[in-house]
Design a protein around this motif. Structure first.
Motif, PDB file in Angstrom:
ATOM      1  N   VAL A 115     -10.447  34.441  34.987  1.00  0.00           N
ATOM      2  CA  VAL A 115     -10.930  33.601  33.889  1.00  0.00           C
ATOM      3  C   VAL A 115     -11.727  32.412  34.427  1.00  0.00           C
ATOM      4  O   VAL A 115     -12.646  31.916  33.780  1.00  0.00           O
ATOM      5  CB  VAL A 115      -9.731  33.105  33.046  1.00  0.00           C
ATOM      6  N   LEU A 116     -11.382  31.968  35.647  1.00  0.00           N
ATOM      7  CA  LEU A 116     -12.030  30.792  36.230  1.00  0.00           C
ATOM      8  C   LEU A 116     -13.389  31.103  36.841  1.00  0.00           C
ATOM      9  O   LEU A 116     -14.126  30.188  37.192  1.00  0.00           O
ATOM     10  CB  LEU A 116     -11.119  30.179  37.306  1.00  0.00           C
ATOM     11  N   GLY A 117     -13.704  32.386  36.995  1.00  0.00           N
ATOM     12  CA  GLY A 117     -14.989  32.763  37.578  1.00  0.00           C
ATOM     13  C   GLY A 117     -14.833  33.872  38.593  1.00  0.00           C
ATOM     14  O   GLY A 117     -13.739  34.071  39.144  1.00  0.00           O
ATOM     15  N   PRO A 118     -15.908  34.621  38.858  1.00  0.00           N
ATOM     16  CA  PRO A 118     -15.829  35.743  39.799  1.00  0.00           C
ATOM     17  C   PRO A 118     -15.357  35.334  41.190  1.00  0.00           C
ATOM     18  O   PRO A 118     -14.707  36.115  41.883  1.00  0.00           O
ATOM     19  CB  PRO A 118     -17.275  36.259  39.840  1.00  0.00           C
ATOM     20  N   GLN A 119     -15.692  34.113  41.608  1.00  0.00           N
ATOM     21  CA  GLN A 119     -15.309  33.669  42.954  1.00  0.00           C
ATOM     22  C   GLN A 119     -13.809  33.440  43.077  1.00  0.00           C
ATOM     23  O   GLN A 119     -13.298  33.257  44.199  1.00  0.00           O
ATOM     24  CB  GLN A 119     -16.067  32.396  43.338  1.00  0.00           C
TER      25      GLN A 119
END
Length: 358
Positions: free
Chosen positions: A44-48
């Protein structure tokens, strides 16, 4: 004398084969599920942050697997990151990013604090004798909450199955078939089919492991026709490297510990409600599993002691950057079915996961 006390504490006799096989089989079920739950939250926080989620799931499984059996009150119970934790933490992560105005790095610290507070609350429940109240919870309530958790997890995973672009909502994506990524859909369907068909094909292998193998084989099969899938660079269908250099993991963990010192009272007040919700759900999930296990093994668990053990395990998990969790039904049933007899099987499950990670 120390060895004798150790053997007595874990009820170990000369025949521990059942505990070894039970712990190993439970590890095969708990490890992939823990990774999946970690990814579901941190993606949810980003692909990284997908790799961060993978590590969080593994570390949570290690901490819960080793600490909970040692301090808990239910032999043969397997503890690991679970669906309720993924649902609550995932929803909180999305809320923190959307309306909290926090960066992903700050959100990670807040998630760590929620897991820490939930563990402290579980210890408090156990110390106050809250374990005995499980018998007063209506079965439809437990069934409803589990169904709701399952629905939330399915809805959170559908965008990844369809391969929707970042920022596109699920309903918008469903109405836009041209945005779907067929390789991802095929791999997901192969994994689901593997889980569903496993009991009919090979009962000795846990369905989760069978499904995992089916999905990986499907990916490898597709990669024969799509060469880009055989590369890690820019490949959205793989988790990718867990670490980007030596010492990165420990540096990130140290940064989180330092950031905890910057948490304000107002921040803690905001996190109390999700922490309390998480602690209650984890307690219910654990004790519900204990009740089922008691029925199968004709044993009797110590509810309050189990809550204390689960709380301590969740505190350690939070401090090392892991996912919170509870006593889980699937790995526990596999553990019992594989011949486990004592709490040593739970400890070995955590040790096996640690070995696999290292």
């Amino acid at each position: 004398m120390a060895l004798d006390r150790f053997l007595k504490r874990f009820s170990i006799d000369k025949s521990i084969a059942g505990d070894v096989w039970g712990g190993f089989a439970a590890m095969l079920v708990a490890l992939p599920a823990s990774i999946a739950f970690g990814i579901a939250v941190y993606a949810v926080l980003g692909p990284q942050y997908i790799a961060v989620g993978s590590i969080a799931g593994i570390l949570g499984a290690v901490a819960l697997g080793i600490v909970a059996p040692i301090l808990g009150g239910s032999p043969r119970l397997i503890s690991a990151p679970c669906a309720p934790a993924a649902a609550i933490m995932g929803a909180l992560a999305a809320e923190l990013i959307k309306s909290g105005g926090l960066s992903p790095a700050q959100a990670v610290v807040f998630l760590m604090l929620v897991g820490l507070c939930a563990g402290l609350l579980e210890i408090l429940y156990g110390a106050l004798g809250g374990g005995r109240f499980i018998k007063y919870i209506p079965y439809p309530v437990v069934s409803g909450y589990l169904s709701g958790v399952g629905a939330l997890i399915i809805l959170s995973q559908l965008p990844k199955v369809l391969g929707l672009p970042r920022g596109m909502s699920l309903w918008e994506g469903i109405l836009s078939p041209l945005s779907w990524q067929l390789p991802g859909i095929f791999i997901a369907l192969a994994t689901i089919a593997g889980v569903l068909l496993a009991p009919r094909i090979l009962k000795s292998v846990p369905a989760v492991i069978f499904g995992l193998a089916a999905g990986v084989l499907a990916y490898l099969g597709i990669s024969l026709f799509l060469p880009e899938l055989r590369s890690l660079s820019g490949n959205k269908l793989v988790i990718g490297p867990l670490f980007q250099g030596e010492g990165v993991f420990f540096a990130a963990l140290k940064e989180r510990w330092v950031s905890l010192g910057n948490i304000r009272i107002a921040d803690i007040a905001v996190l109390i409600t999700p922490a309390a919700t998480l602690s209650v759900l984890l307690s219910i999930d654990t004790l519900k599993t204990c009740v089922v296990m008691d029925t199968l093994t004709r044993s009797r668990h110590e509810a309050n002691r189990e809550l204390v053990g689960q709380g301590a395990a969740n505190i350690l998990s939070a401090l090392i950057g892991g996912m919170p969790g509870a006593g889980t039904m699937g790995p526990t049933l596999v553990n019992v079915g594989s011949g486990a007899r004592t709490r040593l099987s739970g400890v070995l499950e955590g040790v096996f996961i640690l070995i696999a990670f290292l």
